[in-house]
Design an enzyme around this catalytic site. Structure first.
Site, short mmCIF file in Angstrom:
data_model
loop_
_atom_site.label_atom_id
_atom_site.label_comp_id
_atom_site.label_asym_id
_atom_site.label_seq_id
_atom_site.Cartn_x
_atom_site.Cartn_y
_atom_site.Cartn_z
N TYR A 59 0.80 -1.23 -0.08
CA TYR A 59 0.02 -0.07 -0.06
C TYR A 59 0.99 1.33 -0.02
O TYR A 59 0.43 2.34 -0.45
CB TYR A 59 -1.07 -0.07 1.20
CG TYR A 59 -2.33 -0.96 0.89
CD1 TYR A 59 -3.24 -0.45 -0.17
CD2 TYR A 59 -2.16 -2.34 1.22
CE1 TYR A 59 -4.31 -1.68 -0.36
CE2 TYR A 59 -3.15 -3.35 1.01
CZ TYR A 59 -4.08 -2.80 0.11
OH TYR A 59 -5.15 -3.85 -0.23
N GLN A 94 -15.03 2.79 -6.57
CA GLN A 94 -14.52 1.64 -5.74
C GLN A 94 -12.87 1.79 -5.71
O GLN A 94 -12.14 1.34 -5.24
CB GLN A 94 -14.56 0.33 -6.79
CG GLN A 94 -15.85 0.04 -6.77
CD GLN A 94 -16.18 -1.20 -7.89
OE1 GLN A 94 -16.03 -2.39 -7.57
NE2 GLN A 94 -16.22 -0.68 -9.00
N VAL A 96 -9.41 3.79 -4.87
CA VAL A 96 -8.76 4.43 -3.44
C VAL A 96 -7.72 5.36 -3.95
O VAL A 96 -7.04 5.94 -2.92
CB VAL A 96 -8.15 3.27 -2.70
CG1 VAL A 96 -9.13 2.34 -2.28
CG2 VAL A 96 -7.06 2.39 -3.61
N ASP A 97 -7.62 5.76 -5.26
CA ASP A 97 -6.60 6.67 -5.66
C ASP A 97 -6.80 8.33 -5.36
O ASP A 97 -5.97 9.13 -5.49
CB ASP A 97 -6.03 6.56 -7.14
CG ASP A 97 -7.19 6.66 -7.94
OD1 ASP A 97 -8.33 7.48 -7.85
OD2 ASP A 97 -7.40 5.86 -8.90
N HIS A 112 -14.60 1.91 -1.01
CA HIS A 112 -13.36 0.84 -0.73
C HIS A 112 -12.42 1.57 -0.18
O HIS A 112 -11.17 1.22 0.11
CB HIS A 112 -12.83 0.14 -1.94
CG HIS A 112 -13.86 -0.75 -2.51
ND1 HIS A 112 -13.64 -1.49 -3.69
CD2 HIS A 112 -14.87 -1.42 -2.04
CE1 HIS A 112 -14.76 -2.39 -3.92
NE2 HIS A 112 -15.39 -2.33 -2.90
N CYS A 120 -5.83 3.67 13.04
CA CYS A 120 -5.29 2.98 14.13
C CYS A 120 -6.09 1.78 14.52
O CYS A 120 -7.27 1.73 14.59
CB CYS A 120 -5.26 3.80 15.43
SG CYS A 120 -4.44 2.87 16.95
N THR A 180 -15.29 -0.44 -14.62
CA THR A 180 -15.16 -1.71 -13.79
C THR A 180 -15.71 -3.04 -14.46
O THR A 180 -16.50 -2.94 -15.09
CB THR A 180 -16.23 -1.43 -12.62
OG1 THR A 180 -16.09 -2.37 -11.56
CG2 THR A 180 -17.40 -1.01 -12.78
N LEU A 206 -13.91 -0.70 -21.53
CA LEU A 206 -13.15 -1.26 -22.72
C LEU A 206 -13.49 -2.52 -23.15
O LEU A 206 -13.60 -2.51 -24.43
CB LEU A 206 -11.64 -1.23 -22.00
CG LEU A 206 -10.40 -1.22 -22.99
CD1 LEU A 206 -10.54 -0.03 -24.02
CD2 LEU A 206 -9.07 -1.30 -22.40
P1 OAD Z 1 -11.14 -4.48 -12.68
O1 OAD Z 1 -9.60 -4.69 -12.78
O2 OAD Z 1 -11.38 -5.61 -12.24
O3 OAD Z 1 -11.70 -3.85 -13.92
C1 OAD Z 1 -11.21 -2.79 -14.70
C2 OAD Z 1 -12.19 -2.60 -15.88
O4 OAD Z 1 -11.90 -1.77 -16.42
C3 OAD Z 1 -12.04 -3.85 -17.14
O5 OAD Z 1 -13.45 -4.33 -17.26
C4 OAD Z 1 -11.28 -2.98 -17.95
O6 OAD Z 1 -11.85 -3.71 -19.31
C5 OAD Z 1 -11.85 -1.92 -17.77
N1 OAD Z 1 -10.89 -0.69 -18.49
C6 OAD Z 1 -9.55 -0.75 -18.55
N2 OAD Z 1 -9.06 0.39 -19.15
C7 OAD Z 1 -10.11 1.21 -19.35
C8 OAD Z 1 -10.37 2.42 -19.96
N3 OAD Z 1 -9.13 3.20 -20.42
N4 OAD Z 1 -11.55 2.91 -20.05
C9 OAD Z 1 -12.51 2.34 -19.59
N5 OAD Z 1 -12.50 1.00 -19.12
C10 OAD Z 1 -11.47 0.47 -19.06
O7 OAD Z 1 -11.18 -3.37 -11.76
P2 OAD Z 1 -12.62 -2.97 -10.61
O8 OAD Z 1 -13.55 -3.41 -11.48
O9 OAD Z 1 -12.41 -1.65 -10.38
O10 OAD Z 1 -11.24 -4.12 -4.52
O11 OAD Z 1 -12.27 -4.12 -9.36
C11 OAD Z 1 -13.15 -3.83 -8.55
C12 OAD Z 1 -12.35 -4.31 -7.00
O12 OAD Z 1 -11.71 -5.32 -7.15
C13 OAD Z 1 -11.32 -3.16 -6.66
O13 OAD Z 1 -12.01 -1.93 -5.96
C14 OAD Z 1 -10.56 -3.95 -5.82
C15 OAD Z 1 -10.34 -4.95 -6.75
O14 OAD Z 1 -9.70 -6.25 -5.81
C16 OAD Z 1 -10.64 -4.28 -3.45
O15 OAD Z 1 -9.45 -4.32 -3.09
C17 OAD Z 1 -11.57 -4.42 -2.09
#
Ligand code: OAD
Length: 240
Positions: A59, A94, A96-97, A112, A120, A180, A206
């Site tokens: 992290y 979702q 955290v950036d 998230h 703490c 997502t 995408l």
């Molecule tokens: P993922 O990595 O699962 O999905 C990212 C999505 O964004 C994919 O479907 C890609 O096709 C799409 N993508 C990539 N580049 C893109 C772009 N330039 N424009 C549009 N789409 C694009 O990420 P999340 O769905 O955010 O949780 O993952 C959900 C959660 O799983 C996160 O918050 C994290 C992770 O494990 C925790 O850590 C609790």
């Protein structure tokens, strides 16, 4: 295409894809974070109990990367949308950036958590990451010397602000998901809930998504290219 006016209540859910064009890795794409790290090694409470230094290192590194990243045209388009819709706009992320806030969005719900804070494990006080001595392998609480942990929600933990999110899902006209994959619950289920309660659903991604059967309008491509066009179109055609 759905007509959006100033009176349309728009709720947006974003994931790692919206920050990809800012140079931050997604989780599940090729070269994503989960390719080099096993989720259970760095993103669970058990991992933190077993190997806190390794979890902290993961992290600390992601925080440094987030600090260097800048909002891209996708983030900026959402800030423009909020500026136009004001109270009719809410954004659940979702991520955290912190890039939505950096782009100027105010109504942001970080379900998230955030890389920019820690808390703490003993007295539960939250601290900005920048005020903490990260030279320590496991940073300690300035108040009570308890072990600090990143303020991110791990697998097996309950996401933040679910009550508020539930109320928003029941009261929006348009629900738009951006970048997502639709595999991590509860966020992956929001589109179904919003649609069930009457919202028109839009996705910008995408690749096709896991939960695509609940999407009314799908735009395949990069968020940084599609969102500015789509949002400008909404604003311009509402003015006519
Ligand atoms: P993922 O990595 O699962 O999905 C990212 C999505 O964004 C994919 O479907 C890609 O096709 C799409 N993508 C990539 N580049 C893109 C772009 N330039 N424009 C549009 N789409 C694009 O990420 P999340 O769905 O955010 O949780 O993952 C959900 C959660 O799983 C996160 O918050 C994290 C992770 O494990 C925790 O850590 C609790």
């Amino acid at each position: 295409m759905m007509k959006v006016t100033k009176d349309t209540r728009v709720l947006v859910l974003t994931g790692a894809g919206i920050s990809a064009e800012s140079g931050l890795k997604t989780f599940r794409d090729a070269g994503g974070l989960w390719e080099n790290h096993r989720v259970e090694d760095v993103a669970t409470p058990e991992a933190f109990r077993r190997a806190p230094v390794m979890v902290w290192n993961f992290y600390k590194e992601r925080w440094q990367q987030a600090l260097q990243a800048k909002p891209n045209p996708g983030h900026l388009a959402l800030a423009k949308l909020e500026n136009w819709l004001q109270d009719n706009f809410h954004l659940i992320t979702q991520n955290v950036d912190g890039l939505h806030t950096a782009a100027g969005n105010k109504r942001v719900i970080e379900m998230h958590g955030s890389l920019h804070t820690c808390f703490c494990t003993r007295c539960h006080t939250r601290f900005p990451m920048k005020d903490i001595n990260l030279e320590e392998d496991i940073p300690l609480c300035p108040k009570c010397k308890g072990m600090l942990r990143p303020d991110v929600v791990w697998f097996g933990e309950v996401p933040y602000h679910l009550d508020k999110i539930d109320a928003l899902l029941h009261n929006c006209d348009v629900f738009m998901v951006v970048g997502t994959s639709g595999v991590v619950y509860p966020a992956a289920g929001f589109v179904m809930t919003a649609r069930y309660f009457g919202a028109h659903t839009i996705a910008v991604n995408l690749n096709p998504m896991e939960n695509s059967e609940f999407i009314d309008e799908f735009y395949q491509g990069k968020a940084g290219e599609i969102l500015p066009r789509l949002i400008d179109e909404w604003i311009n055609s509402a003015d006519k």
